[in-house]
Design a protein around this motif. Structure first.
Motif, PDB file in Angstrom:
ATOM      1  N   SER A  80      41.303  42.709  38.401  1.00 45.62           N
ATOM      2  CA  SER A  80      39.947  42.903  38.914  1.00 45.62           C
ATOM      3  C   SER A  80      40.050  43.151  40.417  1.00 45.62           C
ATOM      4  O   SER A  80      41.128  43.054  41.004  1.00 45.62           O
ATOM      5  N   ASP A  81      38.898  43.472  41.022  1.00 45.70           N
ATOM      6  CA  ASP A  81      38.882  43.684  42.470  1.00 45.70           C
ATOM      7  C   ASP A  81      37.951  42.689  43.155  1.00 45.70           C
ATOM      8  O   ASP A  81      37.256  43.024  44.119  1.00 45.70           O
ATOM      9  N   THR A  82      37.959  41.450  42.670  1.00 46.53           N
ATOM     10  CA  THR A  82      37.175  40.396  43.311  1.00 46.53           C
ATOM     11  C   THR A  82      37.732  40.108  44.697  1.00 46.53           C
ATOM     12  O   THR A  82      38.882  40.433  45.017  1.00 46.53           O
ATOM     13  N   ASP A  83      36.918  39.475  45.527  1.00 49.52           N
ATOM     14  CA  ASP A  83      37.348  39.163  46.901  1.00 49.52           C
ATOM     15  C   ASP A  83      38.574  38.263  46.903  1.00 49.52           C
ATOM     16  O   ASP A  83      39.462  38.413  47.758  1.00 49.52           O
ATOM     17  N   SER A  84      38.615  37.306  45.960  1.00 45.19           N
ATOM     18  CA  SER A  84      39.744  36.366  45.954  1.00 45.19           C
ATOM     19  C   SER A  84      41.059  37.096  45.653  1.00 45.19           C
ATOM     20  O   SER A  84      42.081  36.844  46.313  1.00 45.19           O
TER      21      SER A  84
END
Length: 797
Positions: free
Chosen positions: A405-409
């Motif tokens: 995914s490209d989540t901030d974390s």
């Protein structure tokens, strides 16, 4: 092609010699010396002894399918580092397929694979593809990793510590084989005062900020997850210097450059180069005569996905600092869908689904379907290999994780990977001096060849031009005649050679047959050969620890025991079958054996017997074939007809000699005995045969036995060609089998070449389940002609 690149380089060198423009030399590296990189799609992640490893190799140069290399080399090593086997495969559409049979008595816990092209050997060996493939010998357990000595390594973002400047420092804690270790600790000064607390964000990595002060030293006191304590000192800070820091989001990268109050004049006027895949994207001039802090904003929202490098130089182009970030704008993907048509999870039930590619660009994909209970999340995939692992030095733990995914974390965690791993660095001193890379290997821009040298011709009194006559005889008795001139120095090379396995090469000299008995002729195939007894050096410990799913482990051991039972059962049943019954070839198999040879024999396709009088009613061969082959489109317009198979034109052959459509249409169908329609790709065609082939055979009279070449006094030798690989077998249970043997395949389907394009964007997949699987995993990977990638994982349940 490569000669053109060399010419381009030579012309540009003269310009660089006058102007010393560093960015022009970067263009030479980018266009003249592109970096090739590899991804391998395996049918599954873990294997039992006596199973076959099926694989598909993809090759990119920069961000596009590589046009440079035509041959792919793969080496297989055992756990002691001994070479087990080397294979060579031709590249089709910058990809190659292959297989490796694990010995039934193999006791190691993994097989080490290494894949590369000849051109890649010029680069650092760490960028050759390598993987330890787990082999389940019944001994794999899920016990905890044995503690190894932990090391904590620091990576200053700025490259140096400058007194009075706040800088970011990344850290990575690993054991002796590179596996991440959880640590906790404190940053303290020489007075033991705590300045900051170490916080691990992911896989032993984290970062902190520090502003070094004059006269102070610093260290990190840490404790690992096993209770072992350690101390890591920070580098000594300097009183003068330049630091580079970068923060970024999806739209822009903010570059922060800071300097000490006293610096050399060359550090008051700086140059920043921003580049990716050796291509220069931005060149920024930064003035710091009056300022100690300077910011620059670089737009990144329209850049391709990949590692973006920032290189900072002094006014006289001395490198000061470098920093890399990962840009992910999802421009590396193309879209495809899987539409289920028929789902069957019962014993030997039929499954049908369709792959639909919405993009009009031609694609080249591979598909595996396996028992889902033995599958665990991949540590590597096509995205992580091409975009991450092939770009950075050092071991990256579970690189596929950063593309889930490209989540901030995850973005923050991926930036820690950027901060704690090396990358493909330019040798800036060589670039400034316009010195190209040292090349020991040129790219193989053509397939294998027949090459070598004649020794002793002049000492035998021969001063006339020489020509060698070759007859290549395959194991199937197919013959290929070649006539090759010999250069004055005795060397010769014939490029129009292509065969699998081995052939017997007979040769003599044209107009002077006696030369063969007084000279020595050395014959090679032009391919790289790994010497027997070669050793490999690699990490031998970490792969077995990836297999930590107890349910999957039990399931794999179940497959292992069932396969062993089946082997023992078949060992006794086979002997009985040989005694009681024998298999008789059907008429089509007899015709195929009689007429086809070489690359036309065997393989995947459709065969037609035209010896039957019932076909006389057809006007010509193309009329006869119309509607008989799924996907083959034949348009008959009275004049010249057109053919299309999955968007490409099939090649036509008459008696295995290339022919055009007009000749084929003019043939009397009554004189034709056999037609074979071969699915794409067909390597017997020039250019790879992306449209497959139609081979037409005229009727033979009596098959008179011809004398063998050696009966004519010709010298001979044995020559190896491309490796012969096993074809994947997918059973068809549409009709009841004559005998019932347990089906315990854990790979249900494997297809290394699924090709689509604008005209044929759909691909139909049909396969049958085994006797025991109740949940299946489907993995589709591939690239398109623009270098964009796809990976789809689906469950059938």
């Amino acid at each position: 092609m490569f000669k053109g690149l060399i010419l381009f380089f030579t012309i540009l060198i003269s310009t660089i010699g006058r102007s010393q423009v560093i960015d022009s030399m970067m263009r030479v590296y980018s266009e003249g010396f592109p970096k090739e990189k590899i991804h391998v799609h395996f049918d599954k992640q873990i294997y039992n002894p006596d199973e076959t490893i099926w694989y598909k190799v993809y090759l990119l140069a920069g961000s596009e399918p590589s046009p440079l290399s035509k041959n792919m080399y793969v080496e297989w090593y055992d756990t002691t580092g001994n070479l087990v086997k080397q294979t060579v495969a031709p590249l089709f559409k910058a990809s190659a397929k292959g297989s490796f049979d694990i010995p039934s008595n193999y006791k190691g816990q993994f097989i080490h694979m290494k894949a590369y092209t000849r051109w890649m050997l010029n680069d650092d060996s760490v960028f050759l593809f390598s993987k330890n493939i787990i082999v389940n010998n019944g001994l794999i357990t899920t016990r905890k990793i044995t503690p190894k000595p932990t090391q904590l390594v620091l990576f200053p973002e700025a490259g140096v510590f400058v007194q009075g400047i706040n800088s970011r420092v990344a850290f990575k804690a690993t054991n002796s084989i590179g596996m991440p270790v959880l640590v906790k600790g404190y940053l303290v000064n020489q007075k033991k005062q705590v300045i900051d607390t170490l916080k691990v964000k992911h896989d032993g990595m984290g970062s902190f900020y520090i502003k070094p002060m004059q006269g102070e030293t610093y260290q990190i006191n840490w404790t690992d997850e096993f209770g072992v304590k350690g101390v890591t000192p920070l580098p000594i800070s300097t009183s003068t210097g330049i630091t580079l820091g970068i923060k970024f989001n999806n739209e822009k990268a903010t570059v922060l450059i800071q300097r000490s109050s006293m610096v050399d004049e060359s550090l008051k006027q700086l140059n920043l180069l921003v580049h990716m895949n050796q291509d220069l994207l931005y060149k920024v001039s930064i003035k710091m005569n009056e300022r100690l802090v300077q910011k620059a904003e670089i737009p990144i929202d329209e850049l391709p996905t990949g590692v973006l490098q920032f290189s900072l130089f002094s006014n006289d182009w001395v490198p000061i600092a470098e920093r890399i970030i990962f840009v992910n704008n999802h421009q590396h993907e193309f879209n495809a869908k899987m539409n289920s048509i028929l789902v069957g999870l019962g014993s030997r039930a039929k499954n049908v689904f369709e792959i639909v590619v919405s993009d009009t660009t031609a694609t080249n994909m591979s598909l595996s379907i396996t028992d889902a209970t033995i599958a665990s999340p991949d540590q590597q995939n096509i995205f992580s290999n091409f975009l991450l692992s092939n770009e950075l030095k050092g071991y990256i733990h579970n690189p596929a994780y950063y593309f889930k995914s490209d989540t901030d974390s995850i973005t923050e965690q991926l930036d820690l990977v950027m901060l704690t791993n090396g990358w493909r660095k330019f040798d800036w001193n060589k670039i400034k001096a316009a010195i190209p890379p040292t090349l020991h290997y040129f790219p193989e821009t053509s397939f294998m060849s027949l090459k070598g040298k004649v020794f002793g011709a002049k000492s035998a009194g021969n001063n006339e031009p020489m020509q060698l006559n070759f007859i290549l005889v395959g194991k199937d008795s197919s013959k290929n005649f070649l006539f090759t001139p010999v250069a004055p120095d005795g060397s010769f090379e014939q490029s129009s050679v292509f065969f699998y396995d081995t052939v017997k090469v007979y040769y003599n000299f044209n107009r002077n047959a006696k030369l063969a008995s007084v000279t020595q002729v050395k014959i090679e195939n032009g391919l790289l050969r790994k010497e027997p007894g070669s050793k490999a050096i690699y990490s031998k410990n970490y792969p077995v620890y990836y297999w930590n799913d107890s349910i999957s482990n039990l399931r794999m051991n179940y497959f292992l025991s069932e396969q062993e039972k089946l082997r023992r059962s078949m060992a006794t049943a086979t002997l009985q079958e040989v005694i009681v019954q024998s298999k008789k070839k059907n008429p089509l198999e007899i015709l195929e054996a009689k007429y086809t040879s070489g690359l036309f024999a065997g393989g995947d396709g459709f065969s037609f017997d035209l010896t039957d009088d019932k076909v006389i009613s057809a006007m010509d061969i193309l009329t006869y074939l119309q509607g008989k082959v799924p996907g083959l489109q034949i348009s008959l317009n009275g004049g010249t007809s057109s053919l299309s198979w999955r968007g490409s034109t099939p090649d036509l052959f008459l008696d295995e000699v290339k022919a055009d459509v007009n000749l084929i249409q003019a043939l009397n169908i009554n004189n034709i005995a056999f037609i074979k329609v071969i699915r794409p790709p067909f390597f017997g065609s020039f250019g790879g045969g992306s449209g497959g082939a139609i081979a037409i055979y005229s009727k033979k009279g009596s098959d008179a036995r011809k004398s063998a070449p050696d009966s004519k006094g010709m010298e001979n030798t044995l020559l190896g060609g491309y490796s012969k690989f096993r074809e994947f077998y997918s059973p068809n249970y549409e009709k009841p089998a004559a005998t019932y043997e347990a089906d315990i395949r854990n790979t249900l389907y494997w297809n290394p070449y699924i090709l689509t394009n604008k005209k044929t964007p759909r691909y139909r997949v049909e396969f049958y389940n085994n006797d025991i699987s109740k949940k299946l995993q489907v993995v589709l990977e591939g690239v398109n002609a623009d270098g964009k990638m796809i990976r789809i994982v689906r469950m059938i349940e």
